[in-house]
Design a protein around this motif. Structure first.
Motif, PDB file in Angstrom:
ATOM      1  N   ARG A  46       0.832  -1.199   0.000  1.00 60.08           N
ATOM      2  CA  ARG A  46       0.000   0.000   0.000  1.00 60.08           C
ATOM      3  C   ARG A  46       0.867   1.249   0.000  1.00 60.08           C
ATOM      4  O   ARG A  46       1.913   1.309   0.647  1.00 60.08           O
ATOM      5  CB  ARG A  46      -0.910   0.012   1.227  1.00 60.08           C
ATOM      6  CG  ARG A  46      -1.931  -1.092   1.241  1.00 60.08           C
ATOM      7  CD  ARG A  46      -2.890  -0.933   2.394  1.00 60.08           C
ATOM      8  NE  ARG A  46      -3.683   0.282   2.267  1.00 60.08           N
ATOM      9  CZ  ARG A  46      -4.725   0.553   3.050  1.00 60.08           C
ATOM     10  NH1 ARG A  46      -5.081  -0.286   3.999  1.00 60.08           N
ATOM     11  NH2 ARG A  46      -5.407   1.669   2.890  1.00 60.08           N
ATOM     12  N   TYR A  49      -2.954   5.647   2.525  1.00 54.88           N
ATOM     13  CA  TYR A  49      -3.644   5.228   3.743  1.00 54.88           C
ATOM     14  C   TYR A  49      -4.734   6.251   4.065  1.00 54.88           C
ATOM     15  O   TYR A  49      -4.532   7.156   4.870  1.00 54.88           O
ATOM     16  CB  TYR A  49      -2.654   5.110   4.900  1.00 54.88           C
ATOM     17  CG  TYR A  49      -1.584   4.072   4.645  1.00 54.88           C
ATOM     18  CD1 TYR A  49      -1.750   2.759   5.063  1.00 54.88           C
ATOM     19  CD2 TYR A  49      -0.418   4.409   3.951  1.00 54.88           C
ATOM     20  CE1 TYR A  49      -0.782   1.803   4.813  1.00 54.88           C
ATOM     21  CE2 TYR A  49       0.557   3.452   3.696  1.00 54.88           C
ATOM     22  CZ  TYR A  49       0.371   2.157   4.127  1.00 54.88           C
ATOM     23  OH  TYR A  49       1.324   1.208   3.874  1.00 54.88           O
ATOM     24  N   PHE A 103      -8.760  -2.092   8.053  1.00 52.16           N
ATOM     25  CA  PHE A 103      -7.374  -2.048   7.594  1.00 52.16           C
ATOM     26  C   PHE A 103      -7.153  -2.839   6.306  1.00 52.16           C
ATOM     27  O   PHE A 103      -6.040  -2.874   5.786  1.00 52.16           O
ATOM     28  CB  PHE A 103      -6.448  -2.548   8.702  1.00 52.16           C
ATOM     29  CG  PHE A 103      -6.423  -1.636   9.902  1.00 52.16           C
ATOM     30  CD1 PHE A 103      -5.622  -0.507   9.913  1.00 52.16           C
ATOM     31  CD2 PHE A 103      -7.227  -1.892  10.999  1.00 52.16           C
ATOM     32  CE1 PHE A 103      -5.612   0.343  11.007  1.00 52.16           C
ATOM     33  CE2 PHE A 103      -7.227  -1.045  12.103  1.00 52.16           C
ATOM     34  CZ  PHE A 103      -6.418   0.072  12.103  1.00 52.16           C
ATOM     35  N   GLN A 124       0.758  -1.875  10.223  1.00 54.89           N
ATOM     36  CA  GLN A 124       0.429  -0.988   9.109  1.00 54.89           C
ATOM     37  C   GLN A 124       0.856   0.427   9.486  1.00 54.89           C
ATOM     38  O   GLN A 124       1.091   0.721  10.660  1.00 54.89           O
ATOM     39  CB  GLN A 124      -1.071  -1.031   8.791  1.00 54.89           C
ATOM     40  CG  GLN A 124      -1.413  -0.571   7.379  1.00 54.89           C
ATOM     41  CD  GLN A 124      -2.873  -0.840   7.032  1.00 54.89           C
ATOM     42  OE1 GLN A 124      -3.723   0.009   7.269  1.00 54.89           O
ATOM     43  NE2 GLN A 124      -3.161  -2.016   6.483  1.00 54.89           N
ATOM     44  N   LYS A 125       0.929   1.299   8.504  1.00 54.06           N
ATOM     45  CA  LYS A 125       1.305   2.685   8.769  1.00 54.06           C
ATOM     46  C   LYS A 125       0.099   3.491   9.261  1.00 54.06           C
ATOM     47  O   LYS A 125      -1.038   3.218   8.890  1.00 54.06           O
ATOM     48  CB  LYS A 125       1.868   3.340   7.499  1.00 54.06           C
ATOM     49  CG  LYS A 125       3.208   2.786   7.031  1.00 54.06           C
ATOM     50  CD  LYS A 125       3.673   3.518   5.788  1.00 54.06           C
ATOM     51  CE  LYS A 125       5.000   2.967   5.274  1.00 54.06           C
ATOM     52  NZ  LYS A 125       6.118   3.272   6.181  1.00 54.06           N
ATOM     53  N   HIS A 126       0.379   4.487  10.092  1.00 56.91           N
ATOM     54  CA  HIS A 126      -0.600   5.498  10.509  1.00 56.91           C
ATOM     55  C   HIS A 126      -1.826   4.906  11.210  1.00 56.91           C
ATOM     56  O   HIS A 126      -2.937   5.419  11.065  1.00 56.91           O
ATOM     57  CB  HIS A 126      -1.047   6.328   9.302  1.00 56.91           C
ATOM     58  CG  HIS A 126       0.072   6.802   8.430  1.00 56.91           C
ATOM     59  ND1 HIS A 126       1.124   7.559   8.912  1.00 56.91           N
ATOM     60  CD2 HIS A 126       0.326   6.595   7.103  1.00 56.91           C
ATOM     61  CE1 HIS A 126       1.966   7.817   7.922  1.00 56.91           C
ATOM     62  NE2 HIS A 126       1.511   7.236   6.824  1.00 56.91           N
ATOM     63  N   ARG A 130      -5.194   7.336  12.099  1.00 53.56           N
ATOM     64  CA  ARG A 130      -6.446   7.039  11.398  1.00 53.56           C
ATOM     65  C   ARG A 130      -7.520   6.524  12.350  1.00 53.56           C
ATOM     66  O   ARG A 130      -8.707   6.803  12.168  1.00 53.56           O
ATOM     67  CB  ARG A 130      -6.197   6.022  10.283  1.00 53.56           C
ATOM     68  CG  ARG A 130      -5.437   6.614   9.097  1.00 53.56           C
ATOM     69  CD  ARG A 130      -5.275   5.598   7.987  1.00 53.56           C
ATOM     70  NE  ARG A 130      -4.410   4.507   8.396  1.00 53.56           N
ATOM     71  CZ  ARG A 130      -4.493   3.267   7.918  1.00 53.56           C
ATOM     72  NH1 ARG A 130      -5.432   2.953   7.048  1.00 53.56           N
ATOM     73  NH2 ARG A 130      -3.649   2.346   8.317  1.00 53.56           N
TER      74      ARG A 130
END
Length: 234
Positions: A46, A49, A103, A124-126, A130
């Protein structure tokens, strides 16, 4: 050294690998750039995001993460783990599905070898940004309820459901006709949030500060609250 001398080693476990990593970082060499860009184009990694849609499911997921979740930050990613008693199959199934929904990634679900605990985990990022939940530990952090949840009683109920699924309990002592629907947590701001939100929904909670819990003790209200929040109904 043989060509495969570093197989299975990382910069955390091998000084030579760490030296190579530090040198490449200093010289701004990225061995995986071409591969990473290719994977992004193929959709296997990905690169975007987006924010989550604000709805009841998100409100509930926020609640359960605040209660039974842990968010950690790493240099290139973040980790979300939700903990559950291994016997609570409904909890595990419900929140694994919610994590996957938001997600877009199937979480790792496994029982620990040293306790009766199941971990629902993703990287995962952020995640924190989020989800709207601060990094752990949160014991002494001020937790605020988002306005979009406060503006909708349906979202308030779902937010509370997540919190109660994580940190709530229901008990009855028939000989004394005692009924208790409780939420327990050592974060004072979260206790205050639950106290106020239960009042918003029309209940009459009692804040037992010495025991770090919010209680509803009127029999009729106990069963009304359980029904409204769908507590442990999977």
């Amino acid at each position: 050294m043989p060509s495969n001398w570093s197989k299975g080693q990382t910069k955390e476990t091998n000084l030579s690998v760490k030296k190579i990593s530090d040198t490449m970082k200093l010289r701004k060499i990225d061995n995986f750039k071409v591969w990473r860009e290719k994977m992004k184009l193929e959709g296997k990694i990905r690169s975007v995001y987006p924010s989550f849609t604000k709805n009841g499911d998100l409100a509930e997921l926020m609640g359960v993460v605040l209660g039974d979740g842990h968010i950690s930050k790493f240099p290139r990613s973040e980790e979300l783990t939700i903990f559950s008693n291994s016997s609570n199959k409904g909890f595990i199934k419900r929140y694994s599905k919610l994590v996957e929904k938001f997600f877009n990634k199937v979480p790792y679900v496994a029982k620990t070898s040293w306790s009766n605990c199941v971990r629902i985990r993703i990287y995962q990022k952020h995640i924190s940004q989020r989800l709207g939940v601060p990094f752990s530990p949160r014991k002494n952090k001020k937790i605020s309820v988002p306005r979009w949840i406060l503006s909708n009683k349906g979202y308030v109920a779902r937010y509370l459901r997540g919190l109660y699924e994580a940190e709530g309990s229901f008990c009855v002592h028939l000989p004394t006709s005692t009924y208790k629907f409780m939420f327990s947590n050592k974060n004072t701001s979260m206790l205050g949030n639950v106290f106020r939100l239960m009042k918003v929904l029309g209940f009459h909670p009692h804040w037992t500060k010495a025991n770090y819990n919010i209680q509803i003790s009127r029999k009729a209200e106990v069963y009304q609250a359980i029904k409204l929040l769908q507590f442990r109904i999977y």
